[in-house]
Design a protein around this motif. Structure first.
Motif, short mmCIF file in Angstrom:
data_model
loop_
_atom_site.label_atom_id
_atom_site.label_comp_id
_atom_site.label_asym_id
_atom_site.label_seq_id
_atom_site.Cartn_x
_atom_site.Cartn_y
_atom_site.Cartn_z
N UNK A 13 -40.11 -13.41 -58.87
CA UNK A 13 -40.59 -11.37 -57.89
C UNK A 13 -39.60 -11.09 -59.23
N UNK A 14 -40.18 -9.63 -59.54
CA UNK A 14 -40.33 -9.82 -60.80
C UNK A 14 -40.22 -7.82 -60.70
N UNK A 15 -38.20 -7.33 -61.79
CA UNK A 15 -38.27 -5.83 -61.72
C UNK A 15 -39.33 -5.14 -62.28
N UNK A 30 -34.81 -9.80 -50.02
CA UNK A 30 -36.11 -9.58 -49.54
C UNK A 30 -36.63 -10.97 -48.56
N UNK A 31 -36.65 -10.51 -47.34
CA UNK A 31 -37.27 -11.57 -46.61
C UNK A 31 -38.47 -12.48 -47.29
N UNK A 32 -39.20 -10.87 -46.43
CA UNK A 32 -40.44 -11.62 -46.68
C UNK A 32 -40.84 -12.18 -48.50
N UNK A 33 -40.49 -11.58 -49.21
CA UNK A 33 -40.48 -12.57 -50.37
C UNK A 33 -40.02 -13.56 -51.11
N UNK A 34 -38.92 -14.09 -50.17
CA UNK A 34 -38.53 -15.42 -49.78
C UNK A 34 -39.69 -16.08 -48.69
N UNK A 175 -42.61 -2.28 -47.70
CA UNK A 175 -40.99 -2.08 -47.41
C UNK A 175 -40.53 -1.87 -46.83
N UNK A 176 -39.32 -3.83 -47.18
CA UNK A 176 -38.24 -4.70 -46.92
C UNK A 176 -38.01 -3.19 -46.23
N UNK A 177 -36.86 -3.99 -44.84
CA UNK A 177 -36.74 -3.05 -43.89
C UNK A 177 -35.09 -3.13 -44.50
N UNK A 178 -34.35 -4.11 -44.70
CA UNK A 178 -32.91 -4.28 -45.16
C UNK A 178 -32.53 -4.00 -45.83
N UNK A 183 -42.30 -3.64 -52.24
CA UNK A 183 -43.04 -4.56 -53.23
C UNK A 183 -44.58 -5.02 -52.74
N UNK A 184 -45.09 -5.59 -53.89
CA UNK A 184 -46.14 -5.93 -53.28
C UNK A 184 -46.72 -7.31 -54.44
N UNK A 185 -47.35 -8.77 -53.59
CA UNK A 185 -47.86 -9.96 -54.29
C UNK A 185 -49.15 -9.24 -55.05
#
Length: 192
Positions: A13-15, A30-34, A175-178, A183-185
């Protein structure tokens, strides 16, 4: 270049400026990324299901330590370090789920042999900066999570994607809610 019919894939995962780490941690949660990371790195199934493993990951020592020096579950973890006594010092010598090796070539060779035996399709490179960079020449596929943010004082960065890779898939932004981060894959494949 595949290792004995096994793909070598990188996942990170990169900025916006390709930052992957700050103070030896991910710069975000980001839980979706994990979940994406876990799904991809444990996707393997095989007839040796009793092995308990669903994936193989290769990482550097700092990445391993950033995870609390605990192996990722359901995966065979290869830890690359130049510290010759690292396995003994950290009680990792006789474990099936962690192999300490002293260079990337050894990690890839052992992982490829294991993948062949387990009939796994992919070996995952999961960080950090130096391991990503050194493994690029062996890499067939790159799975990136592009996090739409800038990290001040980032300390570890993902390398520039070489020109012999092409983007083959990209998800819609999520969009991560927390955290509120978007982000996108994105998947890159080495050109044939």
């Amino acid at each position: 270049m595949s290792y004995a019919h096994t793909q070598v894939a990188q996942i990170a995962a990169i900025s916006n400026e390709r930052c992957i780490g700050k103070e030896n941690q991910l710069p975000w949660h980001i839980s979706g990324d994990l979940q994406h990371f876990k799904a991809l790195t444990t996707a393997e199934t095989n007839e040796y299901a009793d092995s308990g493993f669903n994936g193989i990951v290769i990482m550097g020592r700092k990445t391993f330590e950033s995870m609390g020096s605990k192996p990722l579950p359901k995966r065979v973890n290869f830890v690359v370090t130049t510290q010759l006594d690292y396995a003994e010092q950290h009680g990792l010598s006789d474990r099936e789920d962690v192999h300490v090796v002293h260079n990337l070539d050894d990690a890839l060779t052992h992982a490829a042999n294991l993948a062949h035996g387990l009939k796994f399709d992919t070996i995952w490179i999961i960080g950090g900066e130096k391991v990503f960079k050194n493994a690029l020449m062996f890499t067939d596929r790159i799975e990136l999570t592009l996090v739409d943010t800038s990290i001040e004082n980032g300390e570890a960065f993902y390398p520039e994607i070489p020109s012999d890779f092409e983007k083959v898939a990209e998800s819609a932004p999520v969009t991560d809610e927390k955290s509120g981060l978007s982000y996108r894959f994105v998947t890159y494949q080495k050109k044939a």
